[in-house]
Structures are given as structure tokens and as C-alpha cells.
Design a protein around this motif. Sequence first.
Motif, PDB file in Angstrom:
ATOM      1  N   PHE A 130     -57.080 -20.398   4.810  1.00 30.16           N
ATOM      2  CA  PHE A 130     -56.928 -19.705   6.092  1.00 30.16           C
ATOM      3  C   PHE A 130     -55.536 -19.093   6.127  1.00 30.16           C
ATOM      4  N   ALA A 131     -55.432 -17.825   6.549  1.00 28.82           N
ATOM      5  CA  ALA A 131     -54.159 -17.109   6.474  1.00 28.82           C
ATOM      6  C   ALA A 131     -53.768 -16.523   7.820  1.00 28.82           C
ATOM      7  N   GLN A 132     -52.480 -16.620   8.132  1.00 27.86           N
ATOM      8  CA  GLN A 132     -51.891 -15.896   9.247  1.00 27.86           C
ATOM      9  C   GLN A 132     -51.245 -14.637   8.671  1.00 27.86           C
TER      10      GLN A 132
ATOM     11  N   VAL B 148     -49.678 -19.612   5.077  1.00 26.84           N
ATOM     12  CA  VAL B 148     -50.827 -20.508   5.024  1.00 26.84           C
ATOM     13  C   VAL B 148     -50.375 -21.916   5.369  1.00 26.84           C
TER      14      VAL B 148
ATOM     15  N   SER C 140     -49.319 -10.872   9.134  1.00 26.97           N
ATOM     16  CA  SER C 140     -48.503  -9.970   9.941  1.00 26.97           C
ATOM     17  C   SER C 140     -48.415  -8.636   9.209  1.00 26.97           C
TER      18      SER C 140
ATOM     19  N   VAL D 273     -55.523 -13.010  11.880  1.00 30.69           N
ATOM     20  CA  VAL D 273     -55.907 -14.154  11.055  1.00 30.69           C
ATOM     21  C   VAL D 273     -56.924 -13.671  10.031  1.00 30.69           C
TER      22      VAL D 273
ATOM     23  N   THR E 222     -58.621 -14.593   5.685  1.00 27.99           N
ATOM     24  CA  THR E 222     -58.992 -15.546   4.647  1.00 27.99           C
ATOM     25  C   THR E 222     -58.529 -15.037   3.295  1.00 27.99           C
TER      26      THR E 222
ATOM     27  N   GLU F  56     -50.249  -9.019  14.548  1.00 27.61           N
ATOM     28  CA  GLU F  56     -50.625 -10.312  13.991  1.00 27.61           C
ATOM     29  C   GLU F  56     -52.150 -10.432  13.920  1.00 27.61           C
TER      30      GLU F  56
ATOM     31  N   VAL G 189     -47.893 -12.996   4.733  1.00 22.89           N
ATOM     32  CA  VAL G 189     -48.958 -13.985   4.870  1.00 22.89           C
ATOM     33  C   VAL G 189     -48.345 -15.381   4.836  1.00 22.89           C
TER      34      VAL G 189
ATOM     35  N   PHE H 127     -58.993  -9.456   6.715  1.00 27.21           N
ATOM     36  CA  PHE H 127     -58.713  -9.772   8.118  1.00 27.21           C
ATOM     37  C   PHE H 127     -59.126  -8.588   8.980  1.00 27.21           C
TER      38      PHE H 127
END
Length: 346
Positions: A255-257, A211, A259, A48, A50, A46, A209, A191
Motif C-alpha cells: 500500500f502506497a501513499q 510505504v 504525492s 493512495v 498500490t 496526495e 512514495v 493510483f
Amino acid sequence: MKNARLFGAILLIPAFAFAQGGPPGGMQIAVETMIVGTSELESTVEAVGTVLADASAMLRTEVPGQVIERHFEEGQAVSKGDPLFSIEATTFEADVNEAKANLVQSEAAFRRAGELVESQLVSATEYDTARADYNVAVARLRSAESRLSKTVIRAPFDGYVGLRQINVGDYATIGQELINVVRLDPLRVDFSVPEILLARVQPGQDINVTVGAFPDQVFRGVVTAIDPQIDVTGHSMAIRARLPNSDLKLRPGLFAQVSVSLATKPDALMVPEQAIWPIGNDKTLYIVEDGVASQRTVTIGDRKDGMVEITSNLSAGEEIVVAGQMKIFPGAKVRPIQSMGDGGGR
């Protein structure tokens, strides 16, 4: 008072005996177990990041002049080469006409000099001067035409225009901001991940991803590039991924999470986290064989959804204790009251 002390001593005797040698009379201890099986495990990391535009440009004026026309509506799609603004071009058109006239004159003089030098009526130096004058005239015409072409500001690529920074009738100076153009499909995601994953992250791996604007939706992309230099401050490596955006939901700057799918193991040994019994720095499991519990040190791998991968010292088909470890000890006789996983109920 004496009777109370005697009663307390009697109560302590069974507990002491249990702690030393388990339940009296070889009583079996009820525990919850499962039969270890294999399952597919997707190893992920994982991070974080953009969301960024794959192509973005703020258009600026390269020649000064009054803005006389706007050819677009804010937010609309444009194609490469589409006109966006027109700047008053009278002066630049006059420069082009003058340069064309000078070129005609220089070309004629150069041609005559070529004829005369063959007849030896002019020197080679005069011929060279005429040729140089012709070349200068050609260059000046190209320069004037280039300045004239810059009076029409065009889209540099397919994309969407933003909000204009100037109005029709305003005087634009050199370098003044006019409009931004952004390509929205595809986008990219930048990232970072820890440097210890250098050998496991490769271009071509899939990413998921999410958001904040669409918390229940997963957007899928693919890793395209890894920065060749490790960040010495954070000991991390920068990664870039391509993110399709055909429905245009996403916008640059989100902003993105992230994986990242590192690998998929088809036959991983997965056990519940509560089955792991730590002793110091070791991780152990209680194994049940012929109704007797034994303790075994194992190595753990990835974790996912409350399950832990066991990478060594365990085989599929073995029975392990998943609840009730506090009641048992190595060599204790146990009675499974419930089995989970591949072994079914007991």
C-alpha cells in the motif's frame, strides 16, 4: 443593592464604547504582523495507490509429464531463458524423431515428383500432392519440436522466482501452476486522482512514495501514463508511475501513499493560515497601512505546512495582521508588536 447595579453599569460603559468605536482616545491596538514576501511553492496532490510489479508471470505446464528436475532455488534471481523445470521428454523426443523420418521420406518423394513432372512422366496433380505431403511433414516436425521444447520451463524475463508449487517427481498436468517470476526493478505504482486535476497531471511529473514498511523513507518515481477514460463512478482518473527499486526494498502489493508534484511556483505569496479571516464565503486579510488596519478580500490557492497561497489582491511588501484580528475592525489604529517573515522584527 442599588450600589451594585450602579457599579455594573459603570463597568459596561467602556466595553460598549470599545465595541462601537474602538479604544478610547484613539489608543493603538497591539497586533502581530508580518511583511508579505515571495517564496517557492511546490504544488502537490496526495493520493493512495498500490505498488505493482512491472512484469509478473505465473508459469504453467503446457505439456503433461513427470517433473524430473528443478534448476533453481526459491527466491533467486534468474535471467530470461534460464531453465526452471524439466519434464520427462521421452515421448516427445520419439515424436520428433518420427517426424524427422517422415520429413526425409516426403522430401525425397517431392524431389522425385519434381523431376518426373518436368519429363511429363507424372501429372501436375501428383506433383501437387507430393508437395502438399512435404509441407505437412515440415509442419508436423515443427509441432513435435515445439512440444519437446515445452518440456523445459524457462524464465520469460529477467526477475526473481517465487515459491514453487510443484515438486520433483510430481506429475504435472496441462495448465498446472509451477512457479511465479517477478521483475522487482523497476516497479510501478497505480493510483487515482480527482478528475478536476485532468489539466494539471501530465506524464513526466515527479512523485514521492512512502510505504508502511519504511515510514521514514521516501521513494521517488515519475508519472508514465494516464488512463484516457475517466471513471464515471468515482469521477477520478487512473494514473501509472514508474518506481525505481534498485535496492530491492519494495515489493509488489504494498500500500502506497503518493504525492504528485504538479508544478513549482518560484514567487508565490504565502501567509500563515491564521492570517485568513473568513466573512461568510469570503476570505479576507487585515492590511496595515500607516498604522491603520483595513480589510481586504483575497483569493487563496494551495496550502502547505500551515501556510496559504494568496493568488489575488495582495502584493509582496505589504504588511498584514497575523494575530489579534478579533481586537480590531476596519479603520482601527494598530501597533505591531512583532513582525514575522521578510520584514523582520519591529
